[in-house]
Scaffold this active site. Structure first.
Site, PDB file in Angstrom:
ATOM      1  N   LYS A  84       0.848  -1.195   0.000  1.00 54.93           N
ATOM      2  CA  LYS A  84       0.000   0.000   0.000  1.00 54.93           C
ATOM      3  C   LYS A  84       0.878   1.236   0.000  1.00 54.93           C
ATOM      4  CE  LYS A  84      -3.952  -1.781   2.669  1.00 54.93           C
ATOM      5  NZ  LYS A  84      -5.024  -1.622   1.671  1.00 54.93           N
ATOM      6  N   ARG A  97     -10.305 -11.451   1.480  1.00 57.79           N
ATOM      7  CA  ARG A  97     -11.181 -12.445   0.846  1.00 57.79           C
ATOM      8  C   ARG A  97     -10.539 -13.835   0.841  1.00 57.79           C
ATOM      9  NH1 ARG A  97     -11.373  -9.010  -4.607  1.00 57.79           N
ATOM     10  NH2 ARG A  97     -11.126  -7.411  -3.022  1.00 57.79           N
TER      11      ARG A  97
HETATM   12  N1  BES Z   1      -8.217  -3.837   4.162  1.00 57.08           N
HETATM   13  C1  BES Z   1      -8.384  -3.380   2.854  1.00 57.08           C
HETATM   14  C2  BES Z   1      -9.700  -2.632   2.625  1.00 57.08           C
HETATM   15  C3  BES Z   1      -9.873  -1.320   3.351  1.00 57.08           C
HETATM   16  C4  BES Z   1      -9.632  -0.123   2.713  1.00 57.08           C
HETATM   17  C5  BES Z   1     -10.371  -1.287   4.633  1.00 57.08           C
HETATM   18  C6  BES Z   1      -9.837   1.069   3.367  1.00 57.08           C
HETATM   19  C7  BES Z   1     -10.572  -0.103   5.297  1.00 57.08           C
HETATM   20  C8  BES Z   1     -10.319   1.082   4.666  1.00 57.08           C
HETATM   21  C9  BES Z   1      -8.362  -4.554   1.879  1.00 57.08           C
HETATM   22  O1  BES Z   1      -7.603  -5.636   2.249  1.00 57.08           O
HETATM   23  C10 BES Z   1      -7.790  -4.034   0.595  1.00 57.08           C
HETATM   24  O2  BES Z   1      -6.687  -3.599   0.613  1.00 57.08           O
HETATM   25  N2  BES Z   1      -8.578  -4.071  -0.457  1.00 57.08           N
HETATM   26  C11 BES Z   1      -8.170  -3.578  -1.718  1.00 57.08           C
HETATM   27  C12 BES Z   1      -8.646  -4.552  -2.763  1.00 57.08           C
HETATM   28  C13 BES Z   1      -8.050  -4.335  -4.122  1.00 57.08           C
HETATM   29  C14 BES Z   1      -6.564  -4.597  -4.115  1.00 57.08           C
HETATM   30  C15 BES Z   1      -8.745  -5.259  -5.076  1.00 57.08           C
HETATM   31  C16 BES Z   1      -8.808  -2.208  -1.917  1.00 57.08           C
HETATM   32  O3  BES Z   1      -9.938  -2.007  -1.478  1.00 57.08           O
HETATM   33  O4  BES Z   1      -8.173  -1.350  -2.499  1.00 57.08           O
HETATM   34 ZN    ZN Z   2      -5.528  -5.424   1.688  1.00 52.84          ZN
END
Ligand code: BES
Ligand code: ZN
Ligand code: ZN
Length: 492
Positions: free
Chosen positions: A261, A335
């Site tokens: 990230k 997921r």
């Molecule tokens: N934990 C995150 C989702 C999240 C984002 C929770 C903001 C709380 C606040 C999740 O694991 C994630 O990173 N999801 C990605 C998915 C993408 C890579 C398909 C996302 O939402 O960007």
């Molecule tokens: Zn994630």
């Protein structure tokens, strides 16, 4: 802080300060003495200049109440408590009116949730001096409510609110103070206190159960993963009216993994365990409320980190149900953990030759859900319209914001893989909350489709700005909703 109901005239109760809620009605004059009315008018209180106003001569703290409605009462109670933090009062009183039971429930919840602050890591702690608030209402013989039922309602509301605060504490804890093992220990302790069973499984078990997806996400962390299975059954061998499984995403940290990230997005990812923490809080609540249901709380706890042994884009994983998953983004890890945990609990019931009624997962699953609904609202998915309605109505009653989001058959192709059974990441930048939910759907067995609901709590689980009676940080969502949901289906 204790909130107590007193079946007495307010004037006969001694307290350091009186809280007065003013609805914008002509009756204001009755509630406010002539002197105070003048002071309030001069201060501009009625012209929306301030939310709260304290008149020292009468020792009254005034607040405006837009209407007599649960959420408004909660917000006003929270504001009163945070205003009183600046004084040294130990006790307060307020007149309970109209529907006294509703008033007591809402006031207690708002006061307890609104008094929360997270100061574990502060050297200087600012503790509120306020120890008790007395809600006074002299119940007439014809009022139709008993003191006992008011006290029960007040205690239940206080208990759930305290448990929401307990969940907030775990979610707010720094990732190195809430590792998978530490969160598992918290679950064990809660189970012991509540007199229900809790099993904690380590990597060996995950390997033996062939949970290839969960294990891969956990691999690069210095903190080993844990699968926690709590099971609450009605005491005394009573037959439960419903059997429910609750599944929580418990990423104690989500760095994104090798699909790292950006730094700004990584901050707050300690809250990626909010689903699992909520499940602990729900189990704690139902065991204390002695509900006549069987509830299984299953947590998938691990960290998504980087390192030489990290799982990577291009890997092909095999989940517990033997489906293969092409990894295209290691940040879509929740997921993967949930896929295996969902299979685990469905297989658990199958092996035991038992049926269950509902399976509800809660997860900070996608940023896309926050884009779709805003920070304050969770998304609700599922094939069973009736079940979704039940959850939405419980949310409405409990005070969590939730909205339904649809599956969409046209989006199915976005998670197709050329090399495996499914891809963990959508090929489009749009509709990410839906494609994530459709990914989970691949791990719900046909016979359980109608029993399943998925809650994407990525928005409200953790908000970096205080709102209503929620503080900066963890909100404890969706504990209140699911406790309400379980209470409702207990009686059906
Ligand atoms: N934990 C995150 C989702 C999240 C984002 C929770 C903001 C709380 C606040 C999740 O694991 C994630 O990173 N999801 C990605 C998915 C993408 C890579 C398909 C996302 O939402 O960007
Ligand atoms: Zn994630
Ligand atoms: Zn995550």
């Amino acid at each position: 802080m204790k909130i107590l109901f007193r079946n007495k005239d307010i004037n006969s109760i001694k307290a350091d300060v009186q809280i007065v809620f003013l609805e914008k009605k002509p009756s204001i004059k009755k509630l406010v003495g002539e002197n105070d009315l003048e002071t309030l008018e001069e201060s501009g209180f009625f012209k929306d200049a301030t939310d709260t106003f304290y008149v020292s001569s009468s020792k009254k703290l005034y607040l405006k109440l837009k209407e007599f409605e649960a959420e408004e009462i909660k917000v006003a109670a929270a504001k009163a408590c945070s205003a009183l933090k600046n004084f040294n009062f130990k006790s307060a009183k307020i007149e309970g009116y109209s529907d006294v039971e509703l008033f007591c429930r809402a006031f207690a919840e708002g006061a307890i949730l609104g008094s929360y602050s997270f100061d574990w890591y502060k050297s200087e702690k600012k503790e509120s001096q306020l120890k008790s608030i007395h809600i006074a209402s002299l119940l007439g013989r014809k009022s139709g409510v008993s003191e006992k039922s008011i006290n029960e309602a007040l205690e239940a509301a206080s208990l759930v609110a305290e448990n929401v605060n307990f969940v907030r504490d775990i979610v707010n804890s720094a990732p190195d103070d809430a590792t998978p093992m530490q969160v598992a220990s918290i679950a064990e302790k809660i189970a012991k206190d509540g007199g229900f069973e809790c099993k904690v499984y380590d990597e060996k078990f995950l390997k033996s159960e062939e949970m290839g997806a969960f294990l891969s996400v956990a691999r690069a962390s210095a903190h080993p993963p844990r699968l926690v299975h709590m099971s609450y059954k009605p005491k005394g061998g009573k037959q439960p009216t419903k059997k429910i499984a609750l599944i929580g995403k418990g990423l104690t940290y989500d760095s994104g993994g090798l699909s790292l990230k950006p730094s700004d997005y990584m901050v707050t990812m300690k809250a990626d365990k909010a689903g699992a923490c909520a499940v602990i809080g729900i189990m704690k609540s139902i065991s204390k409320l002695n509900l006549n249901v069987e509830v299984h709380g299953v947590l998938g706890l691990c960290e998504n980190m980087i390192g030489g042994n990290a799982y990577k884009p291009d890997d092909i994983l095999r989940a517990k149900n033997k489906k293969t998953i092409e990894i295209r983004n290691t940040d879509a890890e929740g997921r993967l953990v949930l896929a295996d945990v969902l299979c685990y609990i469905q297989d658990y019931f199958k092996k035991a030759g038992q049926q269950f009624d509902y399976i509800i997962d809660m997860a900070t699953l996608t940023g896309a859900c926050v884009v779709a609904l805003g920070e304050y609202t969770s998304g609700v998915f599922g094939h069973n319209e009736k079940l979704k309605k039940m959850i939405l109505s419980a949310a409405e009653d409990a005070g969590d914001l939730m909205a339904p989001l649809p599956f969409n058959k046209h989006l199915r192709k976005l998670i197709k893989s050329e090399v495996a059974d499914i891809s963990n990441c959508s090929s489009s930048r749009y509709g990410g909350a839906i494609t994530a939910a459709m990914f989970l759907d691949e791990f719900i067995y046909d016979e359980n489709k109608q029993k399943w609901a998925h809650l994407d709590i990525a928005g409200p689980a953790y908000v970096e700005k205080a709102w209503d009676y929620n503080p900066h940080g963890a909100s404890g969502a969706p504990v209140r909703t699911i406790v309400e949901f379980i209470k409702k289906c207990e009686g059906k």
